[in-house]
Motif scaffolding. Sequence first.
Motif, PDB file in Angstrom:
ATOM      1  N   ILE A 564       2.066  -4.674 -28.752  1.00 47.31           N
ATOM      2  CA  ILE A 564       2.286  -5.896 -29.524  1.00 47.31           C
ATOM      3  C   ILE A 564       1.097  -6.822 -29.317  1.00 47.31           C
ATOM      4  O   ILE A 564       0.656  -7.036 -28.176  1.00 47.31           O
ATOM      5  CB  ILE A 564       3.552  -6.648 -29.060  1.00 47.31           C
ATOM      6  N   VAL A 565       0.577  -7.388 -30.394  1.00 45.54           N
ATOM      7  CA  VAL A 565      -0.450  -8.423 -30.266  1.00 45.54           C
ATOM      8  C   VAL A 565       0.222  -9.692 -29.733  1.00 45.54           C
ATOM      9  O   VAL A 565       1.242 -10.137 -30.269  1.00 45.54           O
ATOM     10  CB  VAL A 565      -1.128  -8.711 -31.610  1.00 45.54           C
ATOM     11  N   GLU A 566      -0.350 -10.267 -28.683  1.00 51.35           N
ATOM     12  CA  GLU A 566       0.231 -11.461 -28.069  1.00 51.35           C
ATOM     13  C   GLU A 566      -0.871 -12.433 -27.657  1.00 51.35           C
ATOM     14  O   GLU A 566      -2.045 -12.066 -27.563  1.00 51.35           O
ATOM     15  CB  GLU A 566       1.046 -11.078 -26.824  1.00 51.35           C
ATOM     16  N   ASP A 567      -0.475 -13.673 -27.416  1.00 51.15           N
ATOM     17  CA  ASP A 567      -1.404 -14.644 -26.846  1.00 51.15           C
ATOM     18  C   ASP A 567      -1.649 -14.263 -25.385  1.00 51.15           C
ATOM     19  O   ASP A 567      -0.703 -14.099 -24.609  1.00 51.15           O
ATOM     20  CB  ASP A 567      -0.814 -16.050 -26.922  1.00 51.15           C
ATOM     21  N   ALA A 568      -2.910 -14.125 -25.024  1.00 49.44           N
ATOM     22  CA  ALA A 568      -3.243 -13.737 -23.650  1.00 49.44           C
ATOM     23  C   ALA A 568      -3.195 -14.951 -22.729  1.00 49.44           C
ATOM     24  O   ALA A 568      -3.497 -16.082 -23.144  1.00 49.44           O
ATOM     25  CB  ALA A 568      -4.622 -13.095 -23.610  1.00 49.44           C
ATOM     26  N   LYS A 569      -2.830 -14.712 -21.487  1.00 51.86           N
ATOM     27  CA  LYS A 569      -2.831 -15.790 -20.505  1.00 51.86           C
ATOM     28  C   LYS A 569      -4.266 -16.236 -20.241  1.00 51.86           C
ATOM     29  O   LYS A 569      -5.174 -15.403 -20.141  1.00 51.86           O
ATOM     30  CB  LYS A 569      -2.186 -15.312 -19.207  1.00 51.86           C
TER      31      LYS A 569
END
Length: 641
Positions: A564-569
């Motif tokens: 899943i494409v997600e906002d990275a920390k």
Amino acid sequence: MVALHLLHTRKELLHMRDESYFADRERVFMFQSFDVTASADAGKERLKRLRSGFDDVGIDCLLVPRSDRFQGEYVPDSEARLSWLTGFTGSAGVALVMRDSAHVFVDGRYTAQVRQQVDLDVFTPQDLIKTPPRTWLIDNGTAGLRIGIDPWLHTIADIRAMEKSAVELGASIVRLGSNPIDAIWDDRPLEPLGRVSVQPVTFAGSPSEEKLAAIEADITKKNADACVITDPSSVAWIFNIRGSDVPHTPHPLAFAIITPGKDNALFIDRRKIGDEIGTYLSGLTTLREPGELQAVVSALGKDGASVMIDPNLASVQLGDLIVESGGKLVEATDPARLSRAQKNAAELDGSRAAHLRDGAAMVAFLAWLDAQEPETVDEIAAVRALEKARSSTGERLQMPLKDISFETISGAGPNGAIIHYRVNTQTNRSLKSGELYLVDSGGQYLDGTTDITRTVAIGRVGEEEKRFFTLVLKGMITITRQRFPPGTRGIDIDVLARAALWNAGADYAHGTGHGVGSYLSVHEGPQSISRRGLQELLPGMILSNEPGYYREDAFGIRIENLIIVEDAKPLEGGDKPMLGFETLTCCPIDRRLVVAELLSDDELGWLNDYHANVRRALTPLLDKQTDKDWLDAATQPVGSG
């Protein structure tokens, strides 16, 4: 377990595969059939009959695509003209039938398969990517050539490109009123009538009314009066319905016309809809029969309407109808496509749950497979065991398997080198000691669609196989761990999965990743990780991550996880927002094939962390101690023995 084809034909099954039919019956069939579904034997005679009608319809050649009028990758048996004519059963391709030659154009996934399936004395395989039909015709056609097409089976964009080639050649394109193949297909199957069901908002995440409102706003923003939706997956997503017209892809074959401020229309055979579903849909739209579509589209044109349509998805027949009746084409991307690709919270949660169950089923299958003696299991038996594991695990965990998401690719030894291999009773091969076994499979559940590939060792395999397995693994890990700035496209990172193979003088002839739907098509656009992946990767998109390596007549390797494409920390010291990937797939990777020395410390750390997470997540879902013991051994740190 008795195979489906022993009980019913697929045509009969599509009329009855709905919740009520199976509610009080023990499931005694398989979703996958192993019949030989096409043959090259009749190709020569069928070509002769086809060509005999060329003069009657005024053409010199005919294009025969894989697609149906919905331009889908997977088509019902009644639309499988390409395989009926040529014997080729791949999911992408087109035949070009000339008066004195015939050609089948396929991409790199099917280079080996097409040569095995067609009569090479009759059909010549061609490269669909390097030399598509429009290019081949410029090089080999003659001025005055009349190129026949069924306008329902080609997109506006495809015919626009073909028309440019025709002008360059001095040829013409003839839009046929009926398909010449249908005239000679004496035993053509009936059109499917798969039952329609409602996808609960619990899993859909958003009611249809909200989706329709957003799409109507988009249509208005594009200065259009109406939009024709031609992708059945978009239709299913918009109206929160699912269907069973196409094997393994739970969308109904239907068109829709969305008209802001007026009544919308859904064009679907009423025989697919029960009273309850009919009542639900009637609250959202006007139900019309498919045969009314052309008249309604023509009426829009006669009213001078500006009609929004996706030229890459819609047939040229629909585009012609709008323009010829006086309307204006507003060419734009399918307004549901991007929203459908960016999964909402409910869809993502459902997919996570589906992948945990699917992972438990995969562990049960792999543990069973490891316990078998070499050559006592063949490719078909393995597929049956895997589907049984998915079915029993789904029942036990109270989310039944609705279908497989595609026909399982079960390739032993050299069959694993056929990228989209489909085992049948003629090609079935035993799993032999010293060989690799590639299994690419997936499930359809109400809460999500899965797709996973694992390549495993049968006995002791050679060092060459292990080396290439590890190079493929390096590419998969690299994509998984990669951070990237907003605006990055799939084409921008595809090379990262190939770098280790390139440095070894190798590559693979398919994309690294495709989009995946939510209890919809296992192949979904517009997102991909590939050389043609021009869509920006956005949070919520689900993609596959599946580099591979294939040595013809020897072995095949592919390792696939969904991500899943997600906002990275944020990273300490970093000053720009980044995106990254969350891994969905939860299943061991065969550590016996890993050459630890070829992995960097970071790569080895990722693999061992992944396996530790898999062990923690799946152990509570397993009901057999033998499966738990196998999982514990299969997820021990690489290098620990």
